[in-house]
Design a protein around this motif. Structure first.
Motif, PDB file in Angstrom:
ATOM      1  N   GLY A 159       0.654  -1.209  -0.102  1.00 10.65           N
ATOM      2  CA  GLY A 159       0.149  -0.016  -0.116  1.00 10.65           C
ATOM      3  C   GLY A 159       1.015   1.385   0.096  1.00 10.65           C
ATOM      4  O   GLY A 159       0.460   2.241  -0.644  1.00 10.65           O
ATOM      5  N   GLY A 160       2.117   1.389   0.722  1.00 10.66           N
ATOM      6  CA  GLY A 160       2.921   2.464   0.888  1.00 10.66           C
ATOM      7  C   GLY A 160       3.597   2.632  -0.738  1.00 10.66           C
ATOM      8  O   GLY A 160       3.662   3.893  -0.839  1.00 10.66           O
ATOM      9  N   THR A 175       0.690   4.054  -2.640  1.00  9.85           N
ATOM     10  CA  THR A 175       0.293   5.369  -2.359  1.00  9.85           C
ATOM     11  C   THR A 175       1.404   6.482  -3.414  1.00  9.85           C
ATOM     12  O   THR A 175       0.798   7.532  -3.503  1.00  9.85           O
ATOM     13  N   THR A 207       1.274   5.122  -7.977  1.00  7.27           N
ATOM     14  CA  THR A 207       0.090   5.703  -8.509  1.00  7.27           C
ATOM     15  C   THR A 207       0.256   6.903  -9.287  1.00  7.27           C
ATOM     16  O   THR A 207      -0.231   7.299 -10.279  1.00  7.27           O
ATOM     17  N   TYR A 208       0.719   7.824  -8.359  1.00  8.01           N
ATOM     18  CA  TYR A 208       0.770   9.317  -8.784  1.00  8.01           C
ATOM     19  C   TYR A 208       2.361   9.773  -9.189  1.00  8.01           C
ATOM     20  O   TYR A 208       2.755  10.769  -9.009  1.00  8.01           O
ATOM     21  N   GLY A 210      -3.736   1.760  -1.165  1.00  8.33           N
ATOM     22  CA  GLY A 210      -2.722   2.924  -1.466  1.00  8.33           C
ATOM     23  C   GLY A 210      -3.161   3.987  -2.690  1.00  8.33           C
ATOM     24  O   GLY A 210      -2.799   5.127  -2.503  1.00  8.33           O
ATOM     25  N   ALA A 211      -3.865   3.726  -3.639  1.00 17.21           N
ATOM     26  CA  ALA A 211      -4.089   4.589  -4.665  1.00 17.21           C
ATOM     27  C   ALA A 211      -5.236   5.707  -4.087  1.00 17.21           C
ATOM     28  O   ALA A 211      -5.178   6.783  -4.549  1.00 17.21           O
ATOM     29  N   VAL A 243      -5.818   6.354  -0.772  1.00 23.03           N
ATOM     30  CA  VAL A 243      -5.207   7.359   0.105  1.00 23.03           C
ATOM     31  C   VAL A 243      -4.184   8.311  -0.672  1.00 23.03           C
ATOM     32  O   VAL A 243      -4.227   9.400  -0.192  1.00 23.03           O
ATOM     33  N   GLY A 244      -3.214   7.941  -1.505  1.00 25.31           N
ATOM     34  CA  GLY A 244      -2.550   8.547  -2.285  1.00 25.31           C
ATOM     35  C   GLY A 244      -3.175   9.649  -2.939  1.00 25.31           C
ATOM     36  O   GLY A 244      -2.811  11.195  -2.905  1.00 25.31           O
ATOM     37  N   ALA A 246       1.862  12.409  -0.425  1.00 28.51           N
ATOM     38  CA  ALA A 246       1.391  11.002  -0.990  1.00 28.51           C
ATOM     39  C   ALA A 246       3.088  10.149  -0.773  1.00 28.51           C
ATOM     40  O   ALA A 246       3.011   9.029  -0.308  1.00 28.51           O
ATOM     41  N   GLY A 301       3.600   7.131   1.783  1.00 25.92           N
ATOM     42  CA  GLY A 301       3.722   5.956   1.489  1.00 25.92           C
ATOM     43  C   GLY A 301       5.128   5.275   1.943  1.00 25.92           C
ATOM     44  O   GLY A 301       5.086   4.181   2.376  1.00 25.92           O
TER      45      GLY A 301
END
Length: 409
Positions: free
Chosen positions: A244-245, A248, A251-252, A370-371, A373-374, A386, A390
């Motif tokens: 998830g980190g 996060t 993805t960006y 992750g996506a 929350v990010g 983010a 992460g």
């Protein structure tokens, strides 16, 4: 890795219902490295199929008269079904020879790609992609238990590296290959080509995979009781934190490079290729380390992800730092699938199939969380938040995984 196994044996699990004192000795057989390679080839074709729409969204949208955002749900569908797909396959097929389960899942992926290629409407395409999501999650979930029966326990880490190499290669090759071939022959033909690649993987599996009995006592109750083990529950939590980190920030990555590093699209494509190669190297390193120094890997791989994301967030405006961060990040994350699967095999050796299903579900949950929350952090605070958040989550996950193993020792 050589497939010559004349001097190596693998101990198959005792038949269901037997016990160490029941008088039924396990049957030794030769290690089947060719079968391990066939699993890696299967993973490659499945993951490549998963990523193909990302490079073909524009022509798919134009052909079907939908928006690119709607077409993008072809990728989302496979990950959403993956949350339940892995555990579902493990628990719903408790007695079937695992050779035929893997063959059946590969066949399901072939069918999915063919249906996508000929689908006249988006609804049929989306349903077909759900079949692929089930095939991917089920195949990956079963791969740990099947591989553990093909090689000796002290070589499981190296064997899982071969299987996970399919993920690394697909991540590097699928998107650029899909874009290139889509321009040459059209997007529908690309999916037919993916189906053809699946047929090759299927043929190799039929030729090399031996009969593999179910490991332990698979089923829904076993799955639940495995998840309820404290050490396994901590392992699942750590996977969600680590993966998830990663997602996060990852993805960006594009907006991060645009706002922090100021890269143009061409430079970004190069950096993403560097990440893919670094991830491949990380997977190879994991195979060399996991069987002998797993504790080092458990802390080191998440730490690499955490350090890299923090470096990028704080000093990514320097192109050299940005590239170095991506390399460290790729190596760290590339090692994580093999690391967590080997770790889980060590803490739940009697529940490998259930453990594999839980690992896959944890990864899919991590992608979703992750996506999400990010995105919240990017919109409310900024892209740097983010990456920092992460990175902290990934390091924390490594610490939890280390403490979980210590508690289980």
């Amino acid at each position: 890795m050589s497939t010559n196994t004349a001097s190596t044996t693998v101990i198959s699990p005792a038949p269901a219902g037997s016990s160490p004192g029941s008088g039924e000795a396990p049957v030794p057989r030769r290690a089947a490295w060719a079968g391990v390679v066939s699993l890696g080839l299967g993973i490659f074709t499945l993951v490549a199929s998963e990523f193909l729409p990302a490079s073909l969204l524009s022509p798919i949208a134009a052909d079907l008269g939908i928006t690119e955002g709607t077409a993008g749900q072809l990728v989302t569908a496979t990950s959403v079904i993956g949350i339940i797909g892995g555990p579902l396959v493990v628990s719903a097929l408790p007695r079937i020879d695992r050779r035929w389960v893997m063959v059946g899942l590969t066949t399901l992926a072939i069918l999915s790609n063919v249906l996508v290629a000929i689908a006249p409407v988006f609804g049929l395409m989306l349903a077909s992609r759900l079949l692929l999501g089930l095939a991917i999650s089920g195949f990956w979930a079963m791969s740990l238990a099947v591989t553990a029966q093909l090689v000796p326990a002290d070589r499981l880490g190296r064997a899982m590296t071969i299987v996970n190499m399919g993920v690394s290669l697909a991540t590097i090759a699928a998107v650029p290959a899909g874009a290139f071939l889509g321009e040459l022959v059209g997007w529908r033909t690309v999916f037919l080509g993916a189906a053809a690649a699946g047929v090759v993987a299927l043929a190799v599996q039929l030729a090399t995979l031996p009969s593999v009995p179910p490991a332990g006592s698979p089923g829904f109750r076993t799955l639940v009781s495995t998840a309820a083990r404290p050490v396994v529950a901590l392992g699942i939590l750590s996977i969600v934190l680590i993966a998830g980190g990663h997602f996060t920030g990852f993805t960006y990555l594009r907006p991060a490079f645009e706002t922090i590093g100021g890269l143009d699209p061409a430079a970004l494509a190069l950096v993403l290729a560097v990440f893919g190669v670094a991830s491949f190297i990380g997977n190879l390193v994991a195979g060399l380390v996991a069987d002998r120094r797993l504790g080092v890997l458990v802390l080191g791989a998440p730490a690499a992800v955490g350090i890299a994301t923090v470096l990028f967030a704080l000093w990514g405006a320097d192109f050299g730092v940005a590239v170095a961060s991506v390399i460290i990040w790729g190596i760290g994350f590339g090692a994580i699938p093999t690391m967590v699967q080997t770790w889980m095999a060590g803490v739940a050796p009697d529940r490998l199939e259930s453990a594999g299903g839980l690992v896959v579900a944890a990864f899919q949950v991590a992608i979703t969380i992750g996506a999400g929350v990010g995105g919240l952090l990017v919109d409310s605070v900024g892209v740097q938040a983010a990456f920092l958040g992460g990175g902290v989550a990934a390091v924390l996950g490594g610490i939890v995984l280390t403490l979980a193993k210590t508690r289980n020792a």
